[in-house]
Write a protein that holds these residues in place. Structure first.
Motif, PDB file in Angstrom:
ATOM      1  N   MET A  54       0.894  -1.096   0.122  1.00  0.00           N
ATOM      2  CA  MET A  54       0.012   0.155   0.264  1.00  0.00           C
ATOM      3  C   MET A  54       0.874   1.322  -0.091  1.00  0.00           C
ATOM      4  SD  MET A  54      -3.084  -0.680   2.499  1.00  0.00           S
ATOM      5  CE  MET A  54      -2.344  -1.847   3.845  1.00  0.00           C
ATOM      6  N   PHE A  55       2.160   1.128   0.317  1.00  0.00           N
ATOM      7  CA  PHE A  55       3.004   2.298   0.461  1.00  0.00           C
ATOM      8  C   PHE A  55       4.137   2.412  -0.302  1.00  0.00           C
ATOM      9  CE2 PHE A  55       0.273   2.199   4.316  1.00  0.00           C
ATOM     10  CZ  PHE A  55      -0.117   3.576   4.466  1.00  0.00           C
ATOM     11  N   ASN A  56       4.658   3.593  -0.469  1.00  0.00           N
ATOM     12  CA  ASN A  56       5.828   3.852  -1.383  1.00  0.00           C
ATOM     13  C   ASN A  56       6.981   4.529  -0.423  1.00  0.00           C
ATOM     14  OD1 ASN A  56       3.664   4.232  -3.761  1.00  0.00           O
ATOM     15  ND2 ASN A  56       5.637   2.930  -4.280  1.00  0.00           N
ATOM     16  N   GLY A  57       8.197   4.376  -0.752  1.00  0.00           N
ATOM     17  CA  GLY A  57       9.181   5.217   0.015  1.00  0.00           C
ATOM     18  C   GLY A  57      10.002   6.113  -1.078  1.00  0.00           C
ATOM     19  N   LEU A  58      10.820   6.887  -0.668  1.00  0.00           N
ATOM     20  CA  LEU A  58      11.622   7.821  -1.582  1.00  0.00           C
ATOM     21  C   LEU A  58      12.434   6.998  -2.586  1.00  0.00           C
ATOM     22  CD1 LEU A  58      12.819  10.810   0.510  1.00  0.00           C
ATOM     23  CD2 LEU A  58      11.178  10.886  -1.389  1.00  0.00           C
ATOM     24  N   VAL A  59      12.817   5.712  -2.145  1.00  0.00           N
ATOM     25  CA  VAL A  59      13.454   4.836  -2.813  1.00  0.00           C
ATOM     26  C   VAL A  59      13.166   3.548  -2.367  1.00  0.00           C
ATOM     27  CG1 VAL A  59      15.570   6.282  -3.092  1.00  0.00           C
ATOM     28  CG2 VAL A  59      15.464   4.651  -1.188  1.00  0.00           C
ATOM     29  N   ARG A  60      13.363   2.374  -3.070  1.00  0.00           N
ATOM     30  CA  ARG A  60      12.841   1.127  -2.741  1.00  0.00           C
ATOM     31  C   ARG A  60      14.094   0.139  -3.073  1.00  0.00           C
ATOM     32  NH1 ARG A  60       8.308  -0.961  -7.150  1.00  0.00           N
ATOM     33  NH2 ARG A  60      10.030  -1.197  -9.192  1.00  0.00           N
ATOM     34  N   ILE A  61      14.000  -0.856  -2.281  1.00  0.00           N
ATOM     35  CA  ILE A  61      14.965  -1.989  -3.009  1.00  0.00           C
ATOM     36  C   ILE A  61      14.117  -2.876  -3.995  1.00  0.00           C
ATOM     37  CG2 ILE A  61      15.855  -4.343  -2.359  1.00  0.00           C
ATOM     38  CD1 ILE A  61      16.335  -3.163   0.571  1.00  0.00           C
ATOM     39  N   LYS A  62      14.717  -2.965  -5.088  1.00  0.00           N
ATOM     40  CA  LYS A  62      14.050  -3.763  -6.274  1.00  0.00           C
ATOM     41  C   LYS A  62      13.374  -4.796  -5.879  1.00  0.00           C
ATOM     42  CE  LYS A  62      15.471  -6.246 -10.501  1.00  0.00           C
ATOM     43  NZ  LYS A  62      16.455  -6.630 -11.405  1.00  0.00           N
ATOM     44  N   PRO A  63      12.016  -5.160  -6.257  1.00  0.00           N
ATOM     45  CA  PRO A  63      11.049  -6.096  -6.012  1.00  0.00           C
ATOM     46  C   PRO A  63      11.790  -7.352  -6.026  1.00  0.00           C
ATOM     47  CG  PRO A  63       9.830  -4.359  -7.068  1.00  0.00           C
ATOM     48  CD  PRO A  63      11.406  -3.947  -7.263  1.00  0.00           C
ATOM     49  N   GLY A  64      11.656  -8.262  -5.223  1.00  0.00           N
ATOM     50  CA  GLY A  64      12.075  -9.578  -5.306  1.00  0.00           C
ATOM     51  C   GLY A  64      13.435  -9.780  -4.514  1.00  0.00           C
ATOM     52  N   GLU A  65      14.030  -8.512  -4.031  1.00  0.00           N
ATOM     53  CA  GLU A  65      15.391  -8.524  -3.694  1.00  0.00           C
ATOM     54  C   GLU A  65      15.405  -8.068  -2.245  1.00  0.00           C
ATOM     55  OE1 GLU A  65      17.815  -9.966  -5.165  1.00  0.00           O
ATOM     56  OE2 GLU A  65      17.007 -10.280  -7.058  1.00  0.00           O
ATOM     57  N   LEU A 158      15.031   5.073   3.865  1.00  0.00           N
ATOM     58  CA  LEU A 158      14.032   5.812   2.997  1.00  0.00           C
ATOM     59  C   LEU A 158      13.206   5.044   2.010  1.00  0.00           C
ATOM     60  CD1 LEU A 158      16.290   8.963   2.315  1.00  0.00           C
ATOM     61  CD2 LEU A 158      14.520   8.694   4.089  1.00  0.00           C
ATOM     62  N   VAL A 159      13.556   3.530   2.434  1.00  0.00           N
ATOM     63  CA  VAL A 159      12.675   2.428   1.602  1.00  0.00           C
ATOM     64  C   VAL A 159      11.504   2.263   2.267  1.00  0.00           C
ATOM     65  CG1 VAL A 159      14.890   1.507   0.918  1.00  0.00           C
ATOM     66  CG2 VAL A 159      13.721   0.690   3.066  1.00  0.00           C
ATOM     67  N   PRO A 160      10.446   1.634   1.485  1.00  0.00           N
ATOM     68  CA  PRO A 160       9.281   1.620   2.485  1.00  0.00           C
ATOM     69  C   PRO A 160       9.095   0.457   3.301  1.00  0.00           C
ATOM     70  CG  PRO A 160       8.959   0.892  -0.093  1.00  0.00           C
ATOM     71  CD  PRO A 160      10.480   1.472   0.033  1.00  0.00           C
ATOM     72  N   TYR A 161       9.650   0.926   4.337  1.00  0.00           N
ATOM     73  CA  TYR A 161       9.850  -0.290   5.456  1.00  0.00           C
ATOM     74  C   TYR A 161       9.927   0.747   6.594  1.00  0.00           C
ATOM     75  CZ  TYR A 161      12.149  -3.907   8.030  1.00  0.00           C
ATOM     76  OH  TYR A 161      12.520  -4.830   9.110  1.00  0.00           O
ATOM     77  N   HIS A 162       9.193   0.220   7.781  1.00  0.00           N
ATOM     78  CA  HIS A 162       8.926   1.047   9.060  1.00  0.00           C
ATOM     79  C   HIS A 162       8.887   2.534   8.641  1.00  0.00           C
ATOM     80  CE1 HIS A 162      11.207  -2.441  11.133  1.00  0.00           C
ATOM     81  NE2 HIS A 162       9.943  -2.916  10.909  1.00  0.00           N
TER      82      HIS A 162
END
Length: 513
Positions: A54-65, A158-162
């Motif tokens: 449901m959420f995004n971050g400024l950056v993200r870790i590539k899905p699946g990694e 800044l990833v969509p985590y916590h």
């Protein structure tokens, strides 16, 4: 129980929208209920996975990694950093829409969100953001972060985590306390409905900036019973299932025709935290006796050698800064009993734990209980529902706390949250230091501001050695994340891991038939 779950789910599906076959994804989660669905508050594994869709971050870790080596743009399309690493400027996408009627997301929302993440009155992860000096909108779609000192991995925060999840300011302010049960984000799926102890329903976000998802609705079903969850998957009522964290589950589920099983990183490290302020755990000899009574090899075999790693340090293996050059305590019932006798407990001790009913965790704790019994250490376990467990251990009510966690894979995060004195539960700056450990503050703080990478690694290693010498906690195993889904469900990426501990269900996920 099995009939109730199956009947309820079938009724739910029949009562749903008249979507074409293959547009509804049914997921079985091993939890009794949702916790708090505010991403800056949610700490439990079941909630983190759900919120990730449901959420995004400024950056993200590539899905699946899961590795920070795979960080890529998310809400921010580009960024720059000053030479000293203290000023970071992010240029935002201009096509990100908040769910519902809350409008476009801009720099003001990002500033609000990161300041909220750093606010200890609101956020469970505020401690992660103490190095932030300021967060400012330097344009309608530009955000500048200034740091008090360099941090080991700013992008990882800044990833969509916590605390890295970006919320929409207008939604949070409009919903108030209801935001915990009505999360509004910008991700591929939107919150639609919550039925306590039954399910959370998500629907596709037609305005998602990467494109409208092919899957139109998700039912995230709470099924705490492993047997009932497996039955629902085997009968076809569930498309994706959270697995019991042991080898036999993998072997059994793999035999179901048309099934894909994923063993994902990072592993959640199970750690037994010993409250050093509560007798008899205030005596290091007792803590060392407990450490000697834990047979890690037996625990790996119990959980499954293909899905479990032995844990030797307070920082998980694979994290930047991990070292195995720490004091270790060989499995020895004789040494355990001798230490107890030396500490004045020749007939053994009784210690108590409040513990979650979450299946993957309770089986681990029951195995530890059996091992300790051999050394005349009586571990009494009081079980409570998972959300209640988190609430009570944060009130410093448990003498022994079994905590299973994965964090952004840098040593600073784990050491700061679990072993720095500022993080001691029951204090104004509490995070998850359940042991009241304070022996490595100097090294943890020093590593955080060190500009020399080699010096930083040395400080992290020394912190780990001090924590293990004092036996603030006993690392047990790392349990890799186990999931399974129908092979007709194509997630659109190869799944090697997920920092949020759930498969990446993105706009690309779809059924092939």
């Amino acid at each position: 129980m099995k009939r109730t779950i199956g009947t309820t789910l079938i009724s739910l599906l029949m009562a749903g929208s008249a979507l074409a076959a293959g547009e509804t994804l049914n997921i079985g989660m091993g939890s009794a209920d949702a916790g708090k669905l505010d991403p800056h508050v949610a700490t439990s594994t079941p909630d983190k996975g759900l919120l990730h869709w449901m959420f995004n971050g400024l950056v993200r870790i590539k899905p699946g990694e899961a590795s920070p080596a795979n960080i890529e743009p998310d809400i921010a399309e580009s960024w720059t950093a000053s030479e000293d690493g203290l000023t970071w400027t992010f240029k935002l996408r201009e096509d990100v829409e908040c769910h519902g009627d809350y409008g476009a997301l801009d720099a003001e929302d990002v500033v609000y969100s990161l300041n909220r993440s750093a606010n200890a009155d609101v956020s469970a992860f505020a401690k992660d953001y103490t190095a932030f000096d300021s967060v400012e909108a330097t344009g309608d779609y530009e955000v500048t972060i200034k740091l008090k000192n360099p941090v080991p991995s700013l992008l990882g925060m800044l990833v969509p985590y916590h605390g890295g999840n970006i919320v929409c300011k207008d939604a949070v302010e409009a919903l108030g306390a209801d935001f915990e049960r009505t999360p509004i984000g910008t991700g591929p799926f939107m919150f639609e409905e919550y039925q306590p102890q039954q399910y959370v329903k998500l629907v596709a976000n037609p305005e998602y900036f990467r494109g409208e998802p092919k899957i139109k609705e998700i039912y995230y079903r709470y099924i705490p019973s492993d047997a009932s969850r497996d039955l629902a998957f085997q009968s076809g009522e569930i498309d994706m299932i959270y697995g019991k964290q042991d080898q036999t589950w993998v072997e059994r589920i793999s035999k179901i025709p048309g099934t894909k099983v994923a063993v994902m990183k990072p592993g959640e490290m199970s750690v037994i935290h010993l409250n050093m302020t509560m007798p008899p755990l205030d005596d290091v000899r007792v803590r060392r006796a407990i450490a000697h009574a834990v047979n890690r090899d037996a625990m790996v075999q119990f959980k499954g050698p293909d899905v479990t790693l032995a844990a030797v340090s307070p920082v998980p293996e694979g994290y930047l800064g991990f070292t195995d050059d720490v004091p270790t305590y060989e499995y020895s019932i004789e040494k355990a009993k001798a230490l107890l006798a030396e500490a004045g407990h020749p007939d053994g001790v009784t210690i108590k734990a409040i513990h979650t009913t979450l299946p993957g965790m309770i089986t681990t704790m029951e195995a530890i209980q059996a091992l300790l019994r051999e050394a005349d250490i009586n571990l009494e376990i009081e079980t409570v529902e998972h959300a209640t467990f988190h609430e009570q251990i944060r009130k410093d009510l448990s003498q022994v706390t079994h905590y299973s966690a994965a964090r952004f894979p840098v040593a600073d995060t784990y050491l700061t949250q679990f072993f720095h004195s500022d993080s001691i539960v029951g204090t104004p700056t509490a995070v998850t230091n359940f042991s009241h450990c304070a022996v490595a503050d100097e090294e943890i703080t020093g590593a955080r501001v060190a500009t020399d990478p080699e010096k930083q690694l040395e400080l992290w290693a020394e912190a780990q050695r001090k924590i293990m010498d004092e036996v603030c906690a006993i690392p047990i195993v790392q349990s890799l994340q186990l999931w399974a889904w129908k092979d007709t469900l194509d997630l659109g990426v190869e799944v090697n891991g997920s920092l949020n501990l759930s498969p990446p269900v993105t706009e690309a996920a779809h059924f092939t038939e």
